[in-house]
Design a protein around this motif. Structure first.
Motif, mmCIF file in Angstrom:
data_model
loop_
_atom_site.group_PDB
_atom_site.id
_atom_site.type_symbol
_atom_site.label_atom_id
_atom_site.label_comp_id
_atom_site.label_asym_id
_atom_site.label_seq_id
_atom_site.Cartn_x
_atom_site.Cartn_y
_atom_site.Cartn_z
ATOM 1 N N TRP A 185 18.455 1.328 3.442
ATOM 2 C CA TRP A 185 17.879 0.933 2.165
ATOM 3 C C TRP A 185 16.444 0.434 2.356
ATOM 4 O O TRP A 185 15.664 0.428 1.415
ATOM 5 N N LEU A 186 16.076 0.067 3.580
ATOM 6 C CA LEU A 186 14.706 -0.383 3.834
ATOM 7 C C LEU A 186 13.676 0.714 3.590
ATOM 8 O O LEU A 186 12.524 0.430 3.276
ATOM 9 N N ASP A 187 14.093 1.958 3.739
ATOM 10 C CA ASP A 187 13.163 3.064 3.519
ATOM 11 C C ASP A 187 12.695 3.134 2.063
ATOM 12 O O ASP A 187 11.658 3.732 1.777
ATOM 13 N N ALA A 188 13.439 2.517 1.160
ATOM 14 C CA ALA A 188 13.081 2.539 -0.257
ATOM 15 C C ALA A 188 12.214 1.345 -0.670
ATOM 16 O O ALA A 188 11.764 1.274 -1.805
ATOM 17 N N VAL A 189 11.956 0.420 0.263
ATOM 18 C CA VAL A 189 11.140 -0.752 -0.056
ATOM 19 C C VAL A 189 9.690 -0.301 -0.233
ATOM 20 O O VAL A 189 9.140 0.383 0.625
ATOM 21 N N PRO A 190 9.072 -0.679 -1.349
ATOM 22 C CA PRO A 190 7.688 -0.257 -1.580
ATOM 23 C C PRO A 190 6.720 -0.957 -0.627
ATOM 24 O O PRO A 190 7.031 -2.005 -0.060
ATOM 25 N N SER A 191 5.551 -0.402 -0.489
ATOM 26 C CA SER A 191 4.511 -0.977 0.351
ATOM 27 C C SER A 191 4.096 -2.347 -0.178
ATOM 28 O O SER A 191 4.075 -2.580 -1.391
ATOM 29 N N LEU A 192 3.745 -3.224 0.738
ATOM 30 C CA LEU A 192 3.285 -4.553 0.337
ATOM 31 C C LEU A 192 1.765 -4.662 0.438
ATOM 32 O O LEU A 192 1.221 -5.749 0.518
ATOM 33 N N THR A 193 1.091 -3.537 0.388
ATOM 34 C CA THR A 193 -0.369 -3.535 0.503
ATOM 35 C C THR A 193 -1.075 -3.597 -0.846
ATOM 36 O O THR A 193 -2.286 -3.503 -0.907
ATOM 37 N N THR A 194 -0.336 -3.772 -1.905
ATOM 38 C CA THR A 194 -0.924 -3.862 -3.234
ATOM 39 C C THR A 194 -1.682 -5.192 -3.399
ATOM 40 O O THR A 194 -1.282 -6.205 -2.819
ATOM 41 N N PRO A 195 -2.728 -5.235 -4.187
ATOM 42 C CA PRO A 195 -3.423 -6.498 -4.439
ATOM 43 C C PRO A 195 -2.669 -7.396 -5.431
ATOM 44 O O PRO A 195 -3.068 -8.539 -5.647
ATOM 45 N N ASP A 196 -1.584 -6.905 -6.008
ATOM 46 C CA ASP A 196 -0.798 -7.680 -6.980
ATOM 47 C C ASP A 196 0.106 -8.659 -6.225
ATOM 48 O O ASP A 196 1.192 -8.311 -5.770
ATOM 49 N N LEU A 197 -0.340 -9.897 -6.091
ATOM 50 C CA LEU A 197 0.402 -10.878 -5.301
ATOM 51 C C LEU A 197 1.763 -11.223 -5.890
ATOM 52 O O LEU A 197 2.706 -11.508 -5.155
ATOM 53 N N ARG A 198 1.890 -11.175 -7.190
ATOM 54 C CA ARG A 198 3.194 -11.434 -7.804
ATOM 55 C C ARG A 198 4.197 -10.350 -7.434
ATOM 56 O O ARG A 198 5.358 -10.631 -7.146
ATOM 57 N N LEU A 199 3.745 -9.106 -7.410
ATOM 58 C CA LEU A 199 4.609 -8.006 -6.998
ATOM 59 C C LEU A 199 4.996 -8.144 -5.524
ATOM 60 O O LEU A 199 6.151 -7.927 -5.158
ATOM 61 N N VAL A 200 4.048 -8.519 -4.696
ATOM 62 C CA VAL A 200 4.343 -8.727 -3.270
ATOM 63 C C VAL A 200 5.377 -9.839 -3.108
ATOM 64 O O VAL A 200 6.322 -9.708 -2.331
ATOM 65 N N GLN A 201 5.227 -10.915 -3.863
ATOM 66 C CA GLN A 201 6.173 -12.027 -3.767
ATOM 67 C C GLN A 201 7.566 -11.596 -4.196
ATOM 68 O O GLN A 201 8.554 -11.890 -3.519
#
Length: 61
Positions: A6-22
């Motif tokens: 299921w980790l393969d479906a985790v989106p990238s955390l390189t977005t500048p949207d810090l709320r999405l990263v959190q």
């Protein structure tokens, strides 16, 4: 060879949207906490996975 999980479906955390990263990070950590065998396997596989080994050493402070 790395198993597909299921980790393969985790989106990238390189977005500048810090709320999405959190939110993504929190879900990921919650899921790993529930799947201890997978977490253990991932940690123990790092020395044998050149891509993850390089990524883990290049990000260390």
């Amino acid at each position: 060879m790395r198993a597909t999980t299921w980790l393969d479906a985790v989106p990238s955390l390189t977005t500048p949207d810090l709320r999405l990263v959190q939110r993504t990070s929190r879900r990921l950590l919650d899921r790993l906490a529930q799947d201890r065998p997978l977490l253990s396997r991932l940690v123990h596989e790092i020395p044998n996975d050149s891509e993850r080994l390089a990524a883990s050493t290049s990000r260390s402070c």
